[in-house]
Scaffold this motif. Structure first.
Motif, mmCIF file in Angstrom:
data_model
loop_
_atom_site.group_PDB
_atom_site.id
_atom_site.type_symbol
_atom_site.label_atom_id
_atom_site.label_comp_id
_atom_site.label_asym_id
_atom_site.label_seq_id
_atom_site.Cartn_x
_atom_site.Cartn_y
_atom_site.Cartn_z
ATOM 1 N N ILE A 266 34.773 38.289 40.259
ATOM 2 C CA ILE A 266 34.311 39.422 41.066
ATOM 3 C C ILE A 266 35.479 40.076 41.796
ATOM 4 N N LYS A 267 36.383 39.275 42.335
ATOM 5 C CA LYS A 267 37.552 39.826 43.016
ATOM 6 C C LYS A 267 38.402 40.649 42.048
ATOM 7 N N ALA A 268 38.623 40.123 40.847
ATOM 8 C CA ALA A 268 39.411 40.833 39.842
ATOM 9 C C ALA A 268 38.707 42.122 39.412
ATOM 10 N N ALA A 269 37.395 42.052 39.210
ATOM 11 C CA ALA A 269 36.637 43.230 38.787
ATOM 12 C C ALA A 269 36.663 44.314 39.867
ATOM 13 N N ASP A 270 36.512 43.923 41.122
ATOM 14 C CA ASP A 270 36.569 44.899 42.215
ATOM 15 C C ASP A 270 37.941 45.569 42.289
#
Length: 141
Positions: free
Chosen positions: A114-118
């Protein structure tokens, strides 16, 4: 600096006219588009579909990069972008692009992903383009 180009030609009125769109690479070569394809669901391409494809592909590459910076390599990243064209009081406007992504990333936790996608969503060049300054040169032939 890297420059890439696309071009379009239109002949006729809005509803009875027809156009073609092409890309520098030749992936699209005089591909027909028109009112029915854009507003009435007729088969064929349209500007919003092209923006959606650009956003999905750009985001997928950006996510791969961000994951790599975190020490991960994705086995698969599948992204769909849905671009919304709304009718407003002052005409039509593209009001959003929604990304749906599913990925297989060995070793990554849900929080890592999720951090990478954001980060990828905020920083992919097409995401930035959707808020970019637009310049123009215009001349009457």
């Amino acid at each position: 600096m890297i420059n890439k180009s696309g071009s379009a030609n239109w002949k006729g009125g809005l509803k009875d006219g027809t156009g073609t769109v092409s890309t520098e690479s030749g992936v699209l070569d005089a591909e027909n588009y028109g009112f029915a394809k854009r507003f009435e669901g007729a088969p064929g391409t349209n500007p919003e579909e092209l923006i959606a494809a650009a956003h999905a592909s750009c985001f997928s590459m950006a996510l791969s990069m961000v994951l790599g910076e975190g020490g991960f390599t994705a086995d698969d990243i599948s992204t769909k972008a849905v671009v919304t064209l709304d009718k407003k009081d002052d005409g039509f406007a593209v009001t959003k692009s929604h990304l749906t992504v599913t990925a297989s990333v060995p070793g990554a936790t849900a929080a890592d992903f999720i951090k990478a996608a954001d980060t990828a969503k905020a920083n992919c060049p097409i995401s930035k383009l959707l808020n970019a300054e637009i310049t123009m040169d215009a001349k009457l032939a």
